[in-house]
Scaffold this active site. Structure first.
Site, PDB file in Angstrom:
ATOM      1  N   HIS A 111     -67.008   5.736 -64.425  1.00 42.42           N
ATOM      2  CA  HIS A 111     -65.611   5.309 -64.552  1.00 42.42           C
ATOM      3  C   HIS A 111     -64.888   6.268 -65.487  1.00 42.42           C
ATOM      4  CE1 HIS A 111     -62.214   2.614 -64.439  1.00 42.42           C
ATOM      5  NE2 HIS A 111     -62.124   2.765 -65.744  1.00 42.42           N
ATOM      6  N   GLU A 145     -68.769  -7.840 -62.758  1.00 47.10           N
ATOM      7  CA  GLU A 145     -67.503  -7.662 -63.472  1.00 47.10           C
ATOM      8  C   GLU A 145     -66.991  -6.243 -63.216  1.00 47.10           C
ATOM      9  OE1 GLU A 145     -65.958  -7.726 -68.036  1.00 47.10           O
ATOM     10  OE2 GLU A 145     -68.000  -8.410 -67.632  1.00 47.10           O
ATOM     11  N   GLN A 173     -63.237  15.161 -65.706  1.00 44.19           N
ATOM     12  CA  GLN A 173     -64.158  15.394 -64.578  1.00 44.19           C
ATOM     13  C   GLN A 173     -65.220  16.433 -64.907  1.00 44.19           C
ATOM     14  OE1 GLN A 173     -63.014  15.734 -60.511  1.00 44.19           O
ATOM     15  NE2 GLN A 173     -63.270  13.528 -60.447  1.00 44.19           N
TER      16      GLN A 173
HETATM   17  C1  GRF Z   1     -64.136  10.260 -60.656  1.00 43.55           C
HETATM   18  O1  GRF Z   1     -63.143  10.599 -61.559  1.00 43.55           O
HETATM   19  C2  GRF Z   1     -64.832   9.001 -61.069  1.00 43.55           C
HETATM   20  O2  GRF Z   1     -64.820   8.790 -62.446  1.00 43.55           O
HETATM   21  C3  GRF Z   1     -64.043   7.926 -60.387  1.00 43.55           C
HETATM   22  O3  GRF Z   1     -63.632   8.500 -59.178  1.00 43.55           O
HETATM   23  C4  GRF Z   1     -63.582   9.897 -59.298  1.00 43.55           C
HETATM   24  C5  GRF Z   1     -64.378  10.486 -58.175  1.00 43.55           C
HETATM   25  O4  GRF Z   1     -64.188  11.855 -58.031  1.00 43.55           O
HETATM   26  N1  GRF Z   1     -64.851   6.738 -60.258  1.00 43.55           N
HETATM   27  P1  GRF Z   1     -65.081  12.666 -57.022  1.00 43.55           P
HETATM   28  O5  GRF Z   1     -64.917  12.060 -55.640  1.00 43.55           O
HETATM   29  O6  GRF Z   1     -66.501  12.634 -57.488  1.00 43.55           O
HETATM   30  O7  GRF Z   1     -64.511  14.060 -57.053  1.00 43.55           O
END
Ligand code: GRF
Length: 225
Positions: A111, A145, A173
């Site tokens: 997340h 949750e 990222q």
């Molecule tokens: C990521 O930022 C992750 O934290 C969120 O969705 C995004 C997915 O990015 N859950 P990707 O598809 O891996 O480029």
């Protein structure tokens, strides 16, 4: 013994790519990427999987009357891969209770915030709007949750005064791509467990906000952005 990992995506799959790359560099331990599942037919991550020779499966959730019917179809598809671990990597679906229960203790999510701050969507814009000094990403076990299961690992990034949500998202990222392979490896090595709703590493309870990536023994972060 290998650990069979299925990755669930909805989008571009850059976290999936980080796992593929880690596997190719021998950095994923005994984890084996046995399949990539998407609920979106056009998800960019599907091409990444195909390029890496990983089987894919697409089930469009819009073809199902409700969450329960979709989750049952998804579960049946996933079971054909006999996964030991489900890795949610940008999988944009709320899961039903039977599905979560089925994979309790063997389903991870990443997340893009320092949970418990900012569960849900638009985390980068929310962190900026709040004037936070730092932001980041959290990997956690999935429970019923939303974005609320026990945290495993967090990585922090500074927020700069000039940041846009896009710049901040990109910085987060880059951290995500470091921490997800590490956690998948730990799980596959049997080091990571969930018991009675708590996360454990090597038998030790993990602090509720998760381990701190920068406090672990990692290469110094030289990312200039
Ligand atoms: C990521 O930022 C992750 O934290 C969120 O969705 C995004 C997915 O990015 N859950 P990707 O598809 O891996 O480029």
């Amino acid at each position: 013994m290998s650990c069979r990992v299925a990755v669930l995506i909805s989008g571009s799959g850059t976290n999936l790519q980080a796992l593929i790359d880690a596997r190719q560099h021998g950095a994923l331990g005994p984890a084996e990427l046995v399949g990539v599942f998407s609920n979106r037919p056009g998800a960019g991550g599907l091409e990444r999987a195909e390029r890496a020779g990983i089987p894919t499966c697409v089930i469009d959730h819009r073809q199902y009357a409700d969450r329960s019917a979709f989750d049952q179809a998804m579960q049946a598809a996933l079971e054909s891969w006999q996964p030991d671990l489900l890795v949610l990597a940008g999988f944009m679906r709320i899961l039903t209770e039977p599905f979560v229960t089925r994979y309790a203790g063997r389903m991870l999510n990443i997340h893009p915030s320092l949970l418990p701050r900012y569960p849900g969507l638009n985390t980068h814009a929310r962190a900026l709007a709040a004037g936070d000094a730092e932001h980041g990403a959290t990997i956690h076990f999935v429970t019923g949750e939303l974005d609320g299961g026990p945290a495993i690992l967090q990585a922090r990034v500074p927020i700069k005064a000039s940041d846009t949500a896009e710049q901040l998202a990109a910085r987060v990222q880059r951290k995500e791509h470091q921490i997800y392979p590490a956690v998948v490896r730990w799980f596959s090595e049997g080091r990571l467990t969930m018991q009675q709703g708590h996360a454990y590493m090597d038998g030790n309870a993990i602090h509720p906000t998760g381990l701190d990536w920068d406090a672990l023994d990692n290469a110094p972060d030289t990312d200039p952005n």
